[in-house]
Design an enzyme around this catalytic site. Structure first.
Site, short mmCIF file in Angstrom:
data_model
loop_
_atom_site.label_atom_id
_atom_site.label_comp_id
_atom_site.label_asym_id
_atom_site.label_seq_id
_atom_site.Cartn_x
_atom_site.Cartn_y
_atom_site.Cartn_z
N HIS A 1 -8.72 4.72 -1.68
CA HIS A 1 -7.40 4.09 -1.55
C HIS A 1 -7.10 3.19 -2.75
O HIS A 1 -7.00 1.98 -2.61
CB HIS A 1 -7.35 3.30 -0.24
N CYS B 1 0.81 -1.22 0.00
CA CYS B 1 0.00 0.00 0.00
C CYS B 1 0.84 1.27 0.00
O CYS B 1 0.31 2.37 -0.12
CB CYS B 1 -0.95 0.00 1.19
#
Length: 388
Positions: A335, A84
């Site tokens: 995201h 991430c």
């Protein structure tokens, strides 16, 4: 200071049904070059942040950036990945190319398309950012991993449901004024605090409002060496850019301390010769509200177990002493994994040049960024300051 951001671009985040991974990459690459006032011939190197892990059948994606203009043909282009924190890994690689005098101008793009993947596969893909021998069978995927972290934090420090709801409500309120945000709705504290049909528990003590969104989106920045940057329209310099990698298994560390985050912040502040009090705002990695809570403590805003006080006292509100996630964060903005770190850098640069519109923090002078991959495994901290 060896590198600066001189231009950027940002797509809307969300379910972008009319876009492809390629079209998003091309748009932000083109717009970032235009914003910086450069042409394709000026670019020395290209870095693409793209996590993928099953989200796209097109695994080999670095050259998709070249689709923005034929004149990018034969430029070095590399795809990087670090879960991430993929976007920040791409930014760091661009900075290092400049520091090595291998490039004068670097185009950095981050992108991900997640929403076209079936729901069950999304959870499986995201779980690949955990240590599979220990966490591979976790129910609810990566949310389940952070659900376990939240449960352990509650066990050590008491029920923190109020704090998590305050973080969620704060970030959703901030996201209302972000035109790029996936969810522009102020849910309020009471909605985020209460379990309901629209806000059920997802994993452990985490409810739906505690979890970031599944998103499509892209962002790009143009980096330049300092001498070049000072001759351009704008220049937001890196006072620090640090990367700390920790063990992948959570069993090898105290997962409630986020020691990689703490170390990265410590190194960055030392290099920048600053303290937290010098920062105007922070964009931090709130993949889940429990992550933002622990990050308050890891960055030094509060002692371990005392992060709830920070949000309860309004310290991290947009008009607080240290605004955290004025963009709405991952919680409201979305995201899209490969894009997240690049987005953080683009929006921080916009804040520091007074170009952030409705999410603008008053008198923003120095901005901090924390982007992480996995459960505080890949940790990146940038500290930015406008120099032109």
């Amino acid at each position: 200071m060896t590198a600066a951001i001189v231009g950027w671009a940002h797509s809307r985040f969300g379910k972008l049904e009319d876009e492809t991974l390629e079209s998003m990459i091309v748009k932000v690459a083109t717009e970032a070059m235009e914003h910086a006032g450069i042409g394709p011939d000026d670019v020395d190197e290209i870095v693409l942040g793209h996590f993928n892990a099953g989200f796209s059948p097109q695994e080999f994606t670095a050259s998709l950036v070249l689709q923005a203009d034929d004149r990018l043909r034969f430029k070095p282009a590399t795809r990087v990945e670090n879960a991430c924190a993929t976007g920040s890994a791409a930014v760091r690689q661009g900075i290092r190319a400049i520091e090595a005098n291998a490039a004068r101008i670097v185009l950095v793009v981050g992108a991900e398309q997640m929403t076209k993947t079936p729901g069950a596969e999304i959870g499986k893909n995201l779980l690949k950012a955990s240590y599979l021998p220990e966490d591979g069978d976790t129910p609810a995927g990566f949310a389940g991993v952070f659900g376990k972290i939240a449960a352990a934090y509650f066990q050590r420090h008491g029920d923190q449901s109020d704090a998590l709801a305050r973080i969620a409500a704060k970030n959703h309120k901030n996201g209302v004024d972000n035109p790029y945000a996936q969810m522009r709705k102020d849910f309020g504290y009471e909605f985020c605090r209460a379990e309901s049909e629209k806000n059920p528990y997802v994993a452990g003590p985490l409810k739906r409002t505690d979890c970031s969104l599944v998103s499509d989106g892209a962002a790009a920045i143009v980096l330049a060496d300092m001498s070049t940057a000072l001759s351009m329209r704008r220049a937001v310099a890196f006072r620090a850019n640090e990367h700390v990698q920790d063990f992948l298994p959570m069993s090898k560390r105290d997962i409630l301390l986020f020691e990689g985050c703490s170390t990265a912040w410590g190194r960055a502040l030392e290099k920048a010769r600053l303290t937290l009090d010098d920062l105007s705002f922070v964009e931090t990695h709130d993949c889940f509200t429990i992550a933002e809570l622990i990050e308050y403590e890891a960055m030094g805003l509060a002692r371990p177990g005392q992060g709830a006080r920070v949000v309860a006292e309004g310290i991290t509100d947009k008009d607080g002493r240290l605004p955290v996630n004025p963009s709405g964060g991952l919680k409201a903005k979305g995201h899209p994994i490969g894009a997240t770190g690049v987005s953080m850098h683009a929006l921080t640069a916009a804040q520091l040049t007074g170009e952030a519109g409705g999410i603008q923090v008053k008198n923003a002078r120095i901005g901090g960024i924390f982007n992480m991959g996995g459960a505080a495994v890949a940790n990146y901290v940038s500290i930015l300051e406008r120099v032109k």
